[in-house]
Design an enzyme around this catalytic site. Structure first.
Site, PDB file in Angstrom:
ATOM      1  N   LYS A  11       0.835  -1.200   0.000  1.00 20.22           N
ATOM      2  CA  LYS A  11       0.000   0.000   0.000  1.00 20.22           C
ATOM      3  C   LYS A  11       0.880   1.264   0.000  1.00 20.22           C
ATOM      4  O   LYS A  11       2.103   1.185   0.229  1.00 20.22           O
ATOM      5  CB  LYS A  11      -0.922  -0.040   1.221  1.00 20.22           C
ATOM      6  CG  LYS A  11      -1.935  -1.201   1.182  1.00 20.22           C
ATOM      7  CD  LYS A  11      -2.837  -1.179   2.409  1.00 20.22           C
ATOM      8  CE  LYS A  11      -3.845  -2.295   2.386  1.00 20.22           C
ATOM      9  NZ  LYS A  11      -4.736  -2.266   3.569  1.00 20.22           N
ATOM     10  N   TYR A  51     -12.449  -2.485  -3.254  1.00 16.32           N
ATOM     11  CA  TYR A  51     -13.017  -2.515  -1.898  1.00 16.32           C
ATOM     12  C   TYR A  51     -14.537  -2.423  -1.912  1.00 16.32           C
ATOM     13  O   TYR A  51     -15.122  -1.822  -1.016  1.00 16.32           O
ATOM     14  CB  TYR A  51     -12.411  -1.380  -1.072  1.00 16.32           C
ATOM     15  CG  TYR A  51     -10.970  -1.629  -0.657  1.00 16.32           C
ATOM     16  CD1 TYR A  51     -10.630  -2.710   0.156  1.00 16.32           C
ATOM     17  CD2 TYR A  51      -9.944  -0.776  -1.062  1.00 16.32           C
ATOM     18  CE1 TYR A  51      -9.312  -2.941   0.542  1.00 16.32           C
ATOM     19  CE2 TYR A  51      -8.620  -0.993  -0.662  1.00 16.32           C
ATOM     20  CZ  TYR A  51      -8.314  -2.085   0.133  1.00 16.32           C
ATOM     21  OH  TYR A  51      -7.008  -2.307   0.537  1.00 16.32           O
ATOM     22  N   PHE A  59     -15.663   3.799   7.422  1.00  4.71           N
ATOM     23  CA  PHE A  59     -14.253   4.101   7.186  1.00  4.71           C
ATOM     24  C   PHE A  59     -13.888   4.164   5.708  1.00  4.71           C
ATOM     25  O   PHE A  59     -12.761   4.516   5.366  1.00  4.71           O
ATOM     26  CB  PHE A  59     -13.346   3.097   7.925  1.00  4.71           C
ATOM     27  CG  PHE A  59     -13.408   1.672   7.449  1.00  4.71           C
ATOM     28  CD1 PHE A  59     -12.703   1.255   6.325  1.00  4.71           C
ATOM     29  CD2 PHE A  59     -14.155   0.724   8.130  1.00  4.71           C
ATOM     30  CE1 PHE A  59     -12.738  -0.060   5.886  1.00  4.71           C
ATOM     31  CE2 PHE A  59     -14.206  -0.604   7.704  1.00  4.71           C
ATOM     32  CZ  PHE A  59     -13.494  -0.991   6.569  1.00  4.71           C
ATOM     33  N   ARG A  87      -1.923 -14.245   4.439  1.00  6.09           N
ATOM     34  CA  ARG A  87      -2.675 -13.557   5.510  1.00  6.09           C
ATOM     35  C   ARG A  87      -1.960 -13.767   6.852  1.00  6.09           C
ATOM     36  O   ARG A  87      -1.878 -12.849   7.673  1.00  6.09           O
ATOM     37  CB  ARG A  87      -4.114 -14.085   5.601  1.00  6.09           C
ATOM     38  CG  ARG A  87      -4.967 -13.852   4.369  1.00  6.09           C
ATOM     39  CD  ARG A  87      -5.583 -12.493   4.271  1.00  6.09           C
ATOM     40  NE  ARG A  87      -6.581 -12.195   5.288  1.00  6.09           N
ATOM     41  CZ  ARG A  87      -7.332 -11.083   5.274  1.00  6.09           C
ATOM     42  NH1 ARG A  87      -7.182 -10.173   4.316  1.00  6.09           N
ATOM     43  NH2 ARG A  87      -8.211 -10.853   6.213  1.00  6.09           N
ATOM     44  N   ARG A 104       2.672  -6.829   9.562  1.00  4.91           N
ATOM     45  CA  ARG A 104       1.977  -5.699  10.192  1.00  4.91           C
ATOM     46  C   ARG A 104       2.443  -5.509  11.628  1.00  4.91           C
ATOM     47  O   ARG A 104       2.481  -4.387  12.127  1.00  4.91           O
ATOM     48  CB  ARG A 104       0.463  -5.914  10.104  1.00  4.91           C
ATOM     49  CG  ARG A 104      -0.071  -5.726   8.670  1.00  4.91           C
ATOM     50  CD  ARG A 104      -1.462  -6.286   8.508  1.00  4.91           C
ATOM     51  NE  ARG A 104      -2.084  -5.903   7.241  1.00  4.91           N
ATOM     52  CZ  ARG A 104      -3.256  -6.379   6.822  1.00  4.91           C
ATOM     53  NH1 ARG A 104      -3.925  -7.256   7.563  1.00  4.91           N
ATOM     54  NH2 ARG A 104      -3.775  -5.993   5.678  1.00  4.91           N
ATOM     55  N   ASN A 114      -1.653  -0.208   7.124  1.00  4.43           N
ATOM     56  CA  ASN A 114      -1.133  -1.523   7.535  1.00  4.43           C
ATOM     57  C   ASN A 114      -0.318  -2.198   6.437  1.00  4.43           C
ATOM     58  O   ASN A 114      -0.220  -3.412   6.374  1.00  4.43           O
ATOM     59  CB  ASN A 114      -2.279  -2.402   8.031  1.00  4.43           C
ATOM     60  CG  ASN A 114      -3.383  -2.532   7.002  1.00  4.43           C
ATOM     61  OD1 ASN A 114      -3.225  -2.107   5.866  1.00  4.43           O
ATOM     62  ND2 ASN A 114      -4.488  -3.125   7.394  1.00  4.43           N
ATOM     63  N   HIS A 117      -1.997  -5.409   1.396  1.00  2.07           N
ATOM     64  CA  HIS A 117      -3.291  -6.061   1.216  1.00  2.07           C
ATOM     65  C   HIS A 117      -3.037  -7.490   0.759  1.00  2.07           C
ATOM     66  O   HIS A 117      -2.120  -7.729  -0.034  1.00  2.07           O
ATOM     67  CB  HIS A 117      -4.124  -5.349   0.141  1.00  2.07           C
ATOM     68  CG  HIS A 117      -5.292  -6.176  -0.314  1.00  2.07           C
ATOM     69  ND1 HIS A 117      -6.471  -6.231   0.397  1.00  2.07           N
ATOM     70  CD2 HIS A 117      -5.439  -7.046  -1.358  1.00  2.07           C
ATOM     71  CE1 HIS A 117      -7.305  -7.075  -0.207  1.00  2.07           C
ATOM     72  NE2 HIS A 117      -6.700  -7.587  -1.278  1.00  2.07           N
ATOM     73  N   GLU A 128      -9.923 -10.168  -7.498  1.00  2.30           N
ATOM     74  CA  GLU A 128      -8.942  -9.084  -7.350  1.00  2.30           C
ATOM     75  C   GLU A 128      -7.810  -9.198  -8.372  1.00  2.30           C
ATOM     76  O   GLU A 128      -7.335  -8.189  -8.888  1.00  2.30           O
ATOM     77  CB  GLU A 128      -8.386  -9.091  -5.918  1.00  2.30           C
ATOM     78  CG  GLU A 128      -9.436  -8.725  -4.882  1.00  2.30           C
ATOM     79  CD  GLU A 128      -8.984  -8.973  -3.442  1.00  2.30           C
ATOM     80  OE1 GLU A 128      -7.832  -9.397  -3.229  1.00  2.30           O
ATOM     81  OE2 GLU A 128      -9.801  -8.749  -2.531  1.00  2.30           O
TER      82      GLU A 128
HETATM   83  P1  IDP Z   1      -7.845  -6.643   5.753  1.00  5.28           P
HETATM   84  O1  IDP Z   1      -7.018  -5.770   4.849  1.00  5.28           O
HETATM   85  O2  IDP Z   1      -7.033  -7.153   6.927  1.00  5.28           O
HETATM   86  O3  IDP Z   1      -8.568  -7.736   5.015  1.00  5.28           O
HETATM   87  P2  IDP Z   1     -10.420  -5.274   5.943  1.00  5.28           P
HETATM   88  O4  IDP Z   1     -11.311  -5.354   7.141  1.00  5.28           O
HETATM   89  O5  IDP Z   1     -10.830  -6.017   4.709  1.00  5.28           O
HETATM   90  O6  IDP Z   1      -8.947  -5.703   6.431  1.00  5.28           O
HETATM   91  O7  IDP Z   1     -10.256  -3.730   5.601  1.00  5.28           O
HETATM   92  C1  IDP Z   1      -9.639  -3.302   4.406  1.00  5.28           C
HETATM   93  C2  IDP Z   1      -8.675  -2.193   4.738  1.00  5.28           C
HETATM   94  O8  IDP Z   1      -9.407  -1.042   5.180  1.00  5.28           O
HETATM   95  C3  IDP Z   1      -7.717  -2.492   5.889  1.00  5.28           C
HETATM   96  O9  IDP Z   1      -6.577  -3.238   5.483  1.00  5.28           O
HETATM   97  C4  IDP Z   1      -7.351  -1.112   6.375  1.00  5.28           C
HETATM   98  O10 IDP Z   1      -6.375  -0.492   5.533  1.00  5.28           O
HETATM   99  C5  IDP Z   1      -8.680  -0.386   6.204  1.00  5.28           C
HETATM  100  N1  IDP Z   1      -9.512  -0.423   7.431  1.00  5.28           N
HETATM  101  C6  IDP Z   1     -10.142  -1.496   7.935  1.00  5.28           C
HETATM  102  N2  IDP Z   1     -10.862  -1.188   9.031  1.00  5.28           N
HETATM  103  C7  IDP Z   1     -10.674   0.138   9.202  1.00  5.28           C
HETATM  104  C8  IDP Z   1     -11.163   1.066  10.179  1.00  5.28           C
HETATM  105  O11 IDP Z   1     -11.943   0.733  11.076  1.00  5.28           O
HETATM  106  N3  IDP Z   1     -10.732   2.347  10.050  1.00  5.28           N
HETATM  107  C9  IDP Z   1      -9.900   2.751   9.038  1.00  5.28           C
HETATM  108  N4  IDP Z   1      -9.433   1.897   8.112  1.00  5.28           N
HETATM  109  C10 IDP Z   1      -9.797   0.615   8.186  1.00  5.28           C
HETATM  110 MG    MG Z   2     -10.165  -7.620   3.641  1.00  5.47          MG
END
Ligand code: IDP
Ligand code: MG
Length: 155
Positions: A11, A51, A59, A87, A104, A114, A117, A128
């Site tokens: 990212k 997304y 968010f 993961r 992470r 983080n 992805h 994707e």
């Molecule tokens: P993941 O990347 O671990 O699968 P997801 O829940 O699918 O996590 O969320 C996608 C991305 O959105 C996350 O990697 C992070 O960058 C962002 N994100 C997730 N939850 C939040 C939040 O509560 N606040 C701000 N950004 C978030």
């Molecule tokens: Mg996800």
């Protein structure tokens, strides 16, 4: 056991913090194979496609702002159970909760920023990969050391 492909992004925070080389090295160190790689700028439209499951979440606007704020490196990573292996290698979403030893956990303290992805399942991976890559950009090759990464019945 199945050989899988996962869509991985470094990212914008990973690029801006000049961590790309170290993050790619973690994938190589693990023994997974990179079969596609490119740098690109995620547009608003691409972010909404990628997304789509999050578009209605509170968010999402911040996520879109973040993921479009600078270039990303997109990769397709292949290997035995590559989706879950990646993961696990990345750790949970929130860097503050991710254990040391995970990407992470080692490199971040943010839930949003983080670093990487990774697809969360076979359907998401197929969807994707198609969003980010043309079939012609993915390269089938056999690494010289492939036979020493895992046994034939694990592939
Ligand atoms: P993941 O990347 O671990 O699968 P997801 O829940 O699918 O996590 O969320 C996608 C991305 O959105 C996350 O990697 C992070 O960058 C962002 N994100 C997730 N939850 C939040 C939040 O509560 N606040 C701000 N950004 C978030
Ligand atoms: Mg996800």
């Amino acid at each position: 056991m199945a050989t899988e492909r996962s869509l991985i992004l470094i990212k914008p925070d990973g690029i801006q913090r000049r961590l790309a080389g170290r993050l790619i090295a973690r994938i190589e160190d693990k023994g997974l194979k990179i079969v596609g790689l490119k740098m690109l700028q995620v547009t608003t439209e691409l972010s909404r496609k990628h997304y789509e499951e999050h578009i209605d979440k509170p968010f999402y606007p911040l996520l879109e702002e973040f993921i479009t704020a600078g270039p990303v490196i997109a990769m397709v990573v292949e290997g035995p159970e590559a989706i879950s292996v990646m993961r696990t290698l990345m750790g949970p979403t929130n860097g503050r909760e991710a254990a040391p030893g995970t990407i992470r956990g080692d490199f971040g303290v943010s839930r949003q920023m983080n670093l990487m992805h990774g697809s969360d399942g076979p359907e998401a991976a197929a969807r994707e990969i198609e969003i980010y890559f043309d079939g012609s950009e993915l390269i089938d090759y056999e690494p010289t050391l492939g036979g020493w990464v895992c046994a034939d019945d694990e592939k």
